[in-house]
Design a protein around this motif. Structure first.
Motif, PDB file in Angstrom:
ATOM      1  N   THR A 163       0.829  -1.214   0.000  1.00 18.18           N
ATOM      2  CA  THR A 163       0.000   0.000   0.000  1.00 18.18           C
ATOM      3  C   THR A 163       0.864   1.265   0.000  1.00 18.18           C
ATOM      4  N   GLU A 207       0.613   3.751   2.043  1.00 13.82           N
ATOM      5  CA  GLU A 207       1.024   4.060   3.417  1.00 13.82           C
ATOM      6  C   GLU A 207       2.297   3.286   3.788  1.00 13.82           C
ATOM      7  N   THR A 266      -4.848   6.047  -5.506  1.00  9.88           N
ATOM      8  CA  THR A 266      -4.978   6.470  -4.116  1.00  9.88           C
ATOM      9  C   THR A 266      -5.837   7.738  -4.084  1.00  9.88           C
ATOM     10  N   THR A 297      -5.475  -2.949  -2.007  1.00 12.14           N
ATOM     11  CA  THR A 297      -5.555  -1.690  -1.250  1.00 12.14           C
ATOM     12  C   THR A 297      -6.986  -1.417  -0.781  1.00 12.14           C
ATOM     13  N   TYR A 298      -7.090  -0.503   0.176  1.00 10.08           N
ATOM     14  CA  TYR A 298      -8.390  -0.110   0.710  1.00 10.08           C
ATOM     15  C   TYR A 298      -9.272   0.502  -0.382  1.00 10.08           C
ATOM     16  N   GLU A 299      -8.665   1.312  -1.236  1.00 14.36           N
ATOM     17  CA  GLU A 299      -9.430   1.941  -2.321  1.00 14.36           C
ATOM     18  C   GLU A 299     -10.019   0.866  -3.234  1.00 14.36           C
ATOM     19  N   THR A 359      -4.415   2.294   7.297  1.00 10.44           N
ATOM     20  CA  THR A 359      -4.817   3.330   6.348  1.00 10.44           C
ATOM     21  C   THR A 359      -4.910   4.663   7.104  1.00 10.44           C
ATOM     22  N   THR A 360      -5.223   5.714   6.379  1.00  7.07           N
ATOM     23  CA  THR A 360      -5.409   7.010   7.036  1.00  7.07           C
ATOM     24  C   THR A 360      -6.879   7.232   7.415  1.00  7.07           C
ATOM     25  N   ASP A 361      -7.738   6.262   7.134  1.00  9.89           N
ATOM     26  CA  ASP A 361      -9.166   6.419   7.416  1.00  9.89           C
ATOM     27  C   ASP A 361      -9.471   6.066   8.874  1.00  9.89           C
TER      28      ASP A 361
END
Lengths: 174, 174
Positions: free
Chosen positions: A56, A58, A112, B56-58, B112-114
């Motif tokens: 990722t 991050e 992203t 990835t999260y996305e 993640t940044t979430d």
């Protein structure tokens, strides 16, 4: 709140500009429903199976900062012929594969939410370098004025020299 | 701007609460320098090699929304013994592996940044479900009041029933 934050992701995906991007996405989704991969999916995705790839953005930022290695991010799509052609040349280029060991590496199929990674839009293939100071090296560009971070297979020597350029770490002035 | 946005990532990492988290990270960084993986790194990381994992999260959010499948996110660390113990039970549990096919799956070593993904803090192992409406199912919890989304290997049946619960898709009321 979450829905709002991430709705932009879906809108951005539409803006991907490789001609086959949308069809590719549909096809991929279809394929994964119909057949399972026999081997576990890899992080390299064919861009260099012997290299170490981060998962990722991050993780990649963290590793770049802590290792003091520049980060190389390759945006691509599985069924985009331009991406595939560049991947083939990239994976078979011994000097590039060797030089790539000096980078933190990330290849992404999904964008992203960081706009710093699309200085002139979202398209594939698109390669960006980030300094360990976490500065996007917007100055390291390819040949095409309308897509500054795109490379064709014939640009592989330029990509190699851009990698060398990225390895000259920026000095923090503060 | 970028440095500011992502500096939080590094601070958050420090907050990971598996006892060995920090040592694990150091060790992993060291290992990757010294020896190269013989096989390409996988997206499953041992949580189910035959399952389809997103990177990835996305990507995971996009696939959840478009496929109308709930998303299951497993936060873990390679050298955290609690994570490893849960992974072993998870990977060997046939009913869970079968049920997992009905989810969009993501396992993450880096946060993640979430903030929606850490309702009661960042710790590992930590499992969260997200509805295809992109709503975090904060109501689906484990046994531990101080770490609502943590599971021990002995909680595997609870995790199974929580997966069943997550499969009952929320209806959007608007």
């Amino acid at each position: 709140a979450m829905e709002k934050s991430y709705m932009s992701v879906f809108l951005l995906l539409v803006a991907l500009s490789c001609a086959l991007a949308k069809d590719a996405l549909k096809k991929e989704t279809k394929d994964t429903k119909e057949t399972k991969p026999k081997l576990p999916q890899t992080l390299s995705r064919g861009w260099g199976d012997q290299l170490i790839w981060t998962q990722t953005y991050e993780e990649a930022l963290f590793r770049s900062k802590t290792s003091n290695k520049p980060l190389m991010i390759i945006h691509h799509l599985d069924d985009c012929p331009h991406s595939q052609a560049l991947k083939k040349v990239f994976a078979e280029h011994k000097e590039i594969q060797k030089l790539a060991e000096k980078f933190i590496l990330l290849n992404l199929v999904y964008e992203t939410t960081d706009k710093n990674l699309s200085p002139d839009g979202q398209y594939v293939p698109r390669i960006l370098f980030i300094d360990p100071t976490l500065t996007v090296r917007a100055d390291i560009t390819g040949r095409y004025s309308n897509r500054l971070y795109a490379y064709e297979p014939s640009d592989i020597s330029l990509l190699f020299s851009n990698m060398q350029k990225a390895l000259k770490i920026l000095k923090t002035e503060l």
